[in-house]
Motif scaffolding. Structure first.
Motif, short mmCIF file in Angstrom:
data_model
loop_
_atom_site.label_atom_id
_atom_site.label_comp_id
_atom_site.label_asym_id
_atom_site.label_seq_id
_atom_site.Cartn_x
_atom_site.Cartn_y
_atom_site.Cartn_z
N VAL A 101 17.75 24.16 -14.53
CA VAL A 101 16.31 24.34 -14.75
C VAL A 101 15.85 25.64 -14.08
N SER A 103 17.62 28.25 -13.38
CA SER A 103 18.17 29.40 -14.10
C SER A 103 17.30 29.78 -15.30
N TYR A 104 16.90 28.76 -16.06
CA TYR A 104 16.04 29.04 -17.22
C TYR A 104 14.67 29.55 -16.78
N ALA A 107 15.22 33.20 -15.80
CA ALA A 107 15.47 34.03 -16.98
C ALA A 107 14.16 34.35 -17.69
N TRP A 247 5.75 14.93 -15.60
CA TRP A 247 5.06 15.49 -16.76
C TRP A 247 3.59 15.72 -16.44
N ARG A 258 4.89 28.73 -19.89
CA ARG A 258 6.13 27.94 -19.97
C ARG A 258 6.14 26.91 -18.83
N SER A 259 6.55 25.70 -19.16
CA SER A 259 6.60 24.63 -18.17
C SER A 259 8.04 24.19 -17.96
N PHE A 260 8.37 23.86 -16.74
CA PHE A 260 9.75 23.51 -16.40
C PHE A 260 9.77 22.16 -15.69
N LYS A 261 10.44 21.20 -16.34
CA LYS A 261 10.50 19.82 -15.84
C LYS A 261 11.74 19.63 -14.99
N LEU A 262 11.54 19.37 -13.73
CA LEU A 262 12.66 19.05 -12.83
C LEU A 262 12.92 17.55 -12.87
#
Lengths: 270, 270
Positions: A101, A103-104, A107, A247, A258-262
């Motif tokens: 997660v 890493s994305y 990026a 969420w 952009r959202s990042f879900k751990l």
């Protein structure tokens, strides 16, 4: 002060039907468990057989539905999945999932044009920047109903540790020029303790640490966090990224670009 | 006909930077792969070592980020994950994950008050009701760039099979009194073939089968599907649930009251 009608109705309903009653009222996991090939007989569920491959298969799929927000509101993990959650949280998969997660996230962040000092990235705190695994290990890994007294005693210790992938991402984003906003569901009363814990875990140099204030008391996390994102936008910030284990950290309007879900299979916040 | 400015800009950009160029332009997975402990040396990636536990660990975490929508736009699966995806799609986990999603969908549906003939549930078609696994098995499980000619030849066969958990859910929802809407990204030109395939797979009795019409050509799936949900609401339907294998089946305004994400590690639709 005005309250929206649905919130008032919801609050009144909560008096009669507290959230934790759902797990008692609806035989939800029982329905699921019966519908799935967890065991042949039934007596091999629990105890030393919890680690069996069919239980793991079920718990893997249960976690899939947790992480994709398919379950809706839930109060505790299925008791048969306690060992699974313990293994996940303490094993390599949690680290690996979190690392991918991050890493994305990085990026994406590297492609953002930074300029003007208003490029923001939002992090949630608990299970996003810092890990309360020690607390949950001592309290059933999410199998026990949330106990606010015990939780507050834990917060006083300021002993939550950094999630390694998040600490690295946090520092990388800071280096890239992002303004870091930490947006937590903890209350203003825990500001000093939260600052102290974040510092203890190695975090520093954030732009804002936003906690629930007096006016945020009755709000769901989605409402509270959406309002704070709107506030940041009205202050001129562009919210490029948002990282959270719930969420409710990420959804609601406005959202980040952009959202990042751990991952977090231990608890759910609406 | 008017087009919104962002869409026009996006379309022009697509001429110069087609979607499939992203995987060539950005060494995206390479960055990830280098950042993760997939191998000690490097020469053991690919070939007979693809099934090694470190590759599986990476691919599991990659799939976590696919399913939680952390990756953003992607054109093909990482080549080192082809065996992982093959195993997932053909093994018990895909069935189990799908079954648990269907269980939560049905548990929610059973609590919905049905009345007035306007209670709707939306299903996507491909990889939601019907499985194109045979096609993808013959075309690298998502490791090859989408080939429209080959795909259309496959659609003509009408040979996609029912996803067992979805067929059961579909029939259960119909029995409960839901009006079933099938909302697919396929075009009107494939209406007959799609109907035929759905029937072949055992589906019948839907209220509407909605396909992309002439005016939907340039729209992303999120735009197209959101507009169709809005249309259904304007016709008086209440959209209680929505089931899809892509986040673009589920997100965008208006959303269903509850959305259910089915697994699909093979491809991404924006």
């Amino acid at each position: 002060m005005r309250f929206p009608l649905p919130l008032v109705i919801f609050s009144i309903l909560l008096i009669f039907f507290p959230l934790d009653s759902f797990s008692r009222r609806t035989p939800f996991f029982e329905i699921l468990i019966r519908s799935l090939p967890i065991s042949d007989g039934g007596e091999d569920i629990g105890g030393e057989d919890v680690g069996s491959s069919s239980t793991d298969a079920y718990c893997n799929s249960w976690m899939y539905s947790v992480e994709t927000n398919n379950i809706g509101t839930w109060a505790t993990i299925p008791i048969i999945c306690q060992s699974f959650v313990e293994d996940y949280m303490n094993g390599p998969r949690y680290l690996s999932d979190s690392k991918v997660v991050a890493s994305y996230s990085l990026a994406f962040a590297k492609d953002v044009f930074i300029g003007g000092g208003k490029d923001a990235w939002i992090f949630d705190a608990d299970e996003t920047l810092i890990s309360n695994l020690q607390y949950y290990a001592e309290n059933g890994y999410g199998s026990e109903i949330f106990n606010e007294t015990k939780w507050n005693e834990w917060v006083v210790l300021s002993a939550a540790t950094a999630l390694p992938a998040s600490l690295e991402l946090y520092n990388d984003l800071k280096s890239l020029g992002f303004k870091i906003m930490i947006l937590t569901g903890r209350g203003e009363g825990q500001r000093e303790l939260t600052q102290k814990n974040l510092n203890n875990a190695g975090y520093s140099g954030w732009e804002k640490l936003i906690l629930r204030g007096e006016g945020d008391g009755g709000k769901t996390a989605v409402m509270y966090k959406s309002e704070k994102r709107a506030m940041l936008e009205s202050e001129g910030y562009t919210i490029h990224g948002s990282s959270g284990d719930q969420w409710s950290d990420l959804s609601g309007s406005p959202t980040a670009k952009r959202s990042f879900k751990l991952p977090n299979p231990m608890y759910y916040i609406a």
